[in-house]
Scaffold this motif. Structure first.
Motif: not given
Length: 238
Positions: A152-156, A162-164, A166-171, A188-190
């Protein structure tokens, strides 16, 4: 100190879902944890987080984020600590307990994944005491949480989320477990979860029975604090 508090205020405006968290911004780690919490005794603490709790009477405590300014060499380091503690540790508790465990279990299986393996190496060094303090399974999950927080330190803030995706990766990697998690999935999840803190669509869903301190340690620090508030920290304040 004024600049540090301004950065914290800016972060709180950007991620309003953390509004219930109390921020403790002081000059040194000793100012926060007591005179025994020296760098020689406990290592360099870059930040600390106590998760929000709900007591038996149903009273909610929003948690606490500690920031010892002297341990941080720049405002960029301060932002990195905020990301680690809030976009990392706080945000993980916006999953349900079952979802959080699924995410950490998936991360625990990424030790050899390109792009994540270097984070594991860093976590293994900085949080080595987990292996002696906890059972092997619990130690691995706690380290997995540190991997998530480090990612999470690298979140810009300026990059579109891309919420979709992220949800796909989580699932696929955490819920259904149809494939292993890759570095792109973790990113993508973070980012998806952080976006939920930005637009206030996420809130805390996992509430530890007792507040447990999670400390962001400087690299190559061998000793870390990770105990119940009022136990190990009480020792430091004696």
């Amino acid at each position: 100190m004024a600049e540090a508090k301004a950065v914290v205020a800016e972060f709180r405006r950007e991620y309003p879902a953390v509004e219930a968290v109390t921020f403790v911004v002081k000059e040194t780690q000793e100012d926060i944890y007591g005179p025994q919490a020296t760098k020689e005794n406990v290592g360099v603490i870059l930040g600390g987080y106590f998760p929000g709790t709900v007591d038996r009477a149903g009273r909610f405590s929003g948690g606490r984020c500690d920031l010892p300014v002297a341990s941080l060499h720049s405002l960029s380091d301060l932002r990195r600590s905020l990301h680690h503690e809030l976009l990392g540790h706080f945000a993980l508790n916006t999953f349900t307990p079952e979802e959080k465990r699924a995410v950490l279990t998936a991360i625990a299986n990424t030790r050899s994944q390109e792009g994540i393996a270097p984070i594991w190496e860093q976590v293994d060094k900085n949080y080595a005491c987990f292996s002696t303090r906890y059972s092997p399974d619990e130690a691995e999950l706690r380290k997995a949480e540190e991997v998530y927080a480090t990612a999470c330190e690298y979140i810009r803030s300026d990059r579109r989320t891309d919420i979709g995706a992220g949800l796909k990766s989580l699932r696929e990697t955490c819920i259904e477990r149809t494939r292993p998690m890759l570095a792109t999935d973790l990113a993508r999840i973070t980012e998806m979860v952080a976006e939920g803190l930005r637009d206030r669509t996420r809130s805390q869903q996992t509430f530890p029975r007792e507040p447990s301190a999670q400390f962001f340690m400087a690299e190559n620090t061998e000793r870390v604090l990770f105990g119940k508030k009022g136990s190990h920290l009480k020792e430091l304040n004696q």
